[in-house]
Design a protein around this motif. Structure first.
Motif, PDB file in Angstrom:
ATOM      1  N   ASN A  46       5.318 -21.873 -14.746  1.00 57.02           N
ATOM      2  CA  ASN A  46       4.552 -21.641 -15.973  1.00 57.02           C
ATOM      3  C   ASN A  46       3.405 -22.645 -16.102  1.00 57.02           C
ATOM      4  OD1 ASN A  46       6.364 -19.573 -16.619  1.00 57.02           O
ATOM      5  ND2 ASN A  46       7.730 -21.004 -17.637  1.00 57.02           N
ATOM      6  N   GLY A  47       2.769 -22.970 -14.973  1.00 56.08           N
ATOM      7  CA  GLY A  47       1.630 -23.876 -14.960  1.00 56.08           C
ATOM      8  C   GLY A  47       1.970 -25.349 -14.834  1.00 56.08           C
ATOM      9  N   LEU A  48       3.238 -25.713 -14.906  1.00 51.68           N
ATOM     10  CA  LEU A  48       3.676 -27.107 -14.807  1.00 51.68           C
ATOM     11  C   LEU A  48       4.060 -27.414 -13.360  1.00 51.68           C
ATOM     12  CD1 LEU A  48       4.587 -29.780 -16.230  1.00 51.68           C
ATOM     13  CD2 LEU A  48       6.828 -28.722 -16.461  1.00 51.68           C
ATOM     14  N   LEU A  49       3.454 -28.472 -12.788  1.00 48.93           N
ATOM     15  CA  LEU A  49       3.761 -28.869 -11.417  1.00 48.93           C
ATOM     16  C   LEU A  49       5.171 -29.435 -11.354  1.00 48.93           C
ATOM     17  CD1 LEU A  49       2.763 -29.334  -8.489  1.00 48.93           C
ATOM     18  CD2 LEU A  49       1.949 -31.580  -9.265  1.00 48.93           C
ATOM     19  N   LEU A  50       5.994 -28.878 -10.461  1.00 48.15           N
ATOM     20  CA  LEU A  50       7.359 -29.363 -10.263  1.00 48.15           C
ATOM     21  C   LEU A  50       7.413 -30.271  -9.043  1.00 48.15           C
ATOM     22  CD1 LEU A  50       9.464 -26.115 -10.879  1.00 48.15           C
ATOM     23  CD2 LEU A  50       9.011 -27.993 -12.464  1.00 48.15           C
ATOM     24  N   ASN A  51       8.445 -31.099  -8.973  1.00 50.05           N
ATOM     25  CA  ASN A  51       8.644 -31.999  -7.849  1.00 50.05           C
ATOM     26  C   ASN A  51       9.367 -31.245  -6.738  1.00 50.05           C
ATOM     27  OD1 ASN A  51       9.029 -34.172  -6.154  1.00 50.05           O
ATOM     28  ND2 ASN A  51      10.766 -34.967  -7.297  1.00 50.05           N
ATOM     29  N   LEU A  52       8.608 -30.827  -5.720  1.00 48.66           N
ATOM     30  CA  LEU A  52       9.179 -30.182  -4.544  1.00 48.66           C
ATOM     31  C   LEU A  52       9.708 -31.273  -3.639  1.00 48.66           C
ATOM     32  CD1 LEU A  52       9.641 -27.746  -2.657  1.00 48.66           C
ATOM     33  CD2 LEU A  52       7.303 -28.111  -1.821  1.00 48.66           C
ATOM     34  N   GLY A  53      10.980 -31.202  -3.285  1.00 49.12           N
ATOM     35  CA  GLY A  53      11.571 -32.258  -2.475  1.00 49.12           C
ATOM     36  C   GLY A  53      12.254 -31.730  -1.236  1.00 49.12           C
ATOM     37  N   SER A  54      12.694 -32.675  -0.411  1.00 48.07           N
ATOM     38  CA  SER A  54      13.421 -32.316   0.812  1.00 48.07           C
ATOM     39  C   SER A  54      14.891 -32.690   0.677  1.00 48.07           C
ATOM     40  CB  SER A  54      12.786 -32.993   2.029  1.00 48.07           C
ATOM     41  OG  SER A  54      12.723 -34.381   1.839  1.00 48.07           O
ATOM     42  N   ALA A  55      15.365 -32.718  -0.572  1.00 45.91           N
ATOM     43  CA  ALA A  55      16.785 -32.955  -0.866  1.00 45.91           C
ATOM     44  C   ALA A  55      17.219 -31.921  -1.906  1.00 45.91           C
ATOM     45  CB  ALA A  55      16.997 -34.370  -1.405  1.00 45.91           C
ATOM     46  N   SER A  68      22.384 -24.672   0.982  1.00 45.50           N
ATOM     47  CA  SER A  68      23.294 -25.745   1.388  1.00 45.50           C
ATOM     48  C   SER A  68      22.549 -27.032   1.716  1.00 45.50           C
ATOM     49  CB  SER A  68      24.123 -25.324   2.598  1.00 45.50           C
ATOM     50  OG  SER A  68      24.979 -24.268   2.253  1.00 45.50           O
ATOM     51  N   THR A  69      21.420 -26.894   2.391  1.00 52.13           N
ATOM     52  CA  THR A  69      20.581 -28.052   2.704  1.00 52.13           C
ATOM     53  C   THR A  69      19.123 -27.694   2.435  1.00 52.13           C
ATOM     54  OG1 THR A  69      20.339 -27.413   5.022  1.00 52.13           O
ATOM     55  CG2 THR A  69      22.133 -28.946   4.495  1.00 52.13           C
ATOM     56  N   ALA A  70      18.317 -28.720   2.200  1.00 52.87           N
ATOM     57  CA  ALA A  70      16.894 -28.522   1.955  1.00 52.87           C
ATOM     58  C   ALA A  70      16.121 -28.679   3.259  1.00 52.87           C
ATOM     59  CB  ALA A  70      16.401 -29.543   0.930  1.00 52.87           C
ATOM     60  N   VAL A  71      15.037 -27.944   3.363  1.00 50.40           N
ATOM     61  CA  VAL A  71      14.137 -28.054   4.508  1.00 50.40           C
ATOM     62  C   VAL A  71      13.212 -29.249   4.272  1.00 50.40           C
ATOM     63  CG1 VAL A  71      12.239 -26.896   5.720  1.00 50.40           C
ATOM     64  CG2 VAL A  71      14.201 -25.570   4.925  1.00 50.40           C
ATOM     65  N   ALA A  72      12.962 -30.045   5.305  1.00 48.99           N
ATOM     66  CA  ALA A  72      12.000 -31.140   5.198  1.00 48.99           C
ATOM     67  C   ALA A  72      10.635 -30.551   4.834  1.00 48.99           C
ATOM     68  CB  ALA A  72      11.916 -31.896   6.517  1.00 48.99           C
ATOM     69  N   LEU A  73       9.876 -31.260   4.014  1.00 41.90           N
ATOM     70  CA  LEU A  73       8.596 -30.743   3.538  1.00 41.90           C
ATOM     71  C   LEU A  73       7.671 -30.365   4.687  1.00 41.90           C
ATOM     72  CD1 LEU A  73       7.957 -33.095   0.487  1.00 41.90           C
ATOM     73  CD2 LEU A  73       8.972 -30.812   0.521  1.00 41.90           C
ATOM     74  N   ALA A  74       7.651 -31.141   5.754  1.00 38.44           N
ATOM     75  CA  ALA A  74       6.783 -30.861   6.894  1.00 38.44           C
ATOM     76  C   ALA A  74       7.261 -29.666   7.715  1.00 38.44           C
ATOM     77  CB  ALA A  74       6.695 -32.091   7.794  1.00 38.44           C
ATOM     78  N   ASP A  75       8.478 -29.183   7.458  1.00 37.37           N
ATOM     79  CA  ASP A  75       9.050 -28.093   8.242  1.00 37.37           C
ATOM     80  C   ASP A  75       9.133 -26.768   7.492  1.00 37.37           C
ATOM     81  OD1 ASP A  75       9.404 -29.829  10.376  1.00 37.37           O
ATOM     82  OD2 ASP A  75      11.432 -30.379   9.743  1.00 37.37           O
ATOM     83  N   ILE A  76       8.566 -26.684   6.286  1.00 39.60           N
ATOM     84  CA  ILE A  76       8.596 -25.425   5.526  1.00 39.60           C
ATOM     85  C   ILE A  76       7.905 -24.342   6.353  1.00 39.60           C
ATOM     86  CG2 ILE A  76       7.802 -24.235   3.438  1.00 39.60           C
ATOM     87  CD1 ILE A  76       7.986 -26.992   2.020  1.00 39.60           C
ATOM     88  N   ALA A  77       8.566 -23.177   6.448  1.00 43.27           N
ATOM     89  CA  ALA A  77       8.038 -22.088   7.273  1.00 43.27           C
ATOM     90  C   ALA A  77       8.215 -20.752   6.556  1.00 43.27           C
ATOM     91  CB  ALA A  77       8.760 -22.063   8.616  1.00 43.27           C
ATOM     92  N   SER A  78       7.463 -19.779   7.022  1.00 43.05           N
ATOM     93  CA  SER A  78       7.543 -18.429   6.486  1.00 43.05           C
ATOM     94  C   SER A  78       8.988 -17.964   6.399  1.00 43.05           C
ATOM     95  CB  SER A  78       6.747 -17.491   7.393  1.00 43.05           C
ATOM     96  OG  SER A  78       6.886 -16.157   6.983  1.00 43.05           O
ATOM     97  N   GLY A  79       9.377 -17.418   5.260  1.00 43.33           N
ATOM     98  CA  GLY A  79      10.731 -16.911   5.069  1.00 43.33           C
ATOM     99  C   GLY A  79      11.681 -17.879   4.396  1.00 43.33           C
TER     100      GLY A  79
END
Length: 105
Positions: A46-55, A68-79
């Motif tokens: 809704n226009g508010l920047l959220l904290n995207l994390g790798s945890a 179950s686990t978060a993807v590292a920010l540098a490894d985000i991929a399609s899908g």
């Protein structure tokens, strides 16, 4: 960080999946393209920047294994699927909310 080149991409998810304030759950949004290397990925609710994390205790995170686990920010991929953490945010994700994900691809 800002990557040079690439195409600025903004994906919008209207009517996300609801997630209770005391839970973690899928937003129903999967990123459409793989972000360019060294590109910041920004998630807005809704226009508010959220904290995207790798945890899995960040405000939001991407996962490939049902949260179950978060993807590292540098490894985000399609899908990869975006997860919302109600306990970290202190509020629920509603189906009337709007999610925007902005990145260079």
């Amino acid at each position: 960080s800002v990557a040079t080149g690439g195409v600025l991409t903004r994906e919008v998810k209207s009517s996300p999946s609801a997630v209770a304030a005391n839970a973690t759950g899928s937003t129903g949004f999967s990123i459409g393209l793989t972000p360019k290397n060294d590109c910041a990925v920004e998630v807005y609710l809704n226009g508010l920047l959220l904290n995207l994390g790798s945890a899995t205790n960040a405000e939001v995170f991407f996962s490939r294994n049902a949260g179950s686990t978060a993807v590292a920010l540098a490894d985000i991929a399609s899908g990869d699927t975006l997860y919302f953490v109600g306990t970290t945010n202190g509020f629920a994700l509603e189906t009337t909310d709007i999610i925007q994900v902005v990145y260079q691809a």
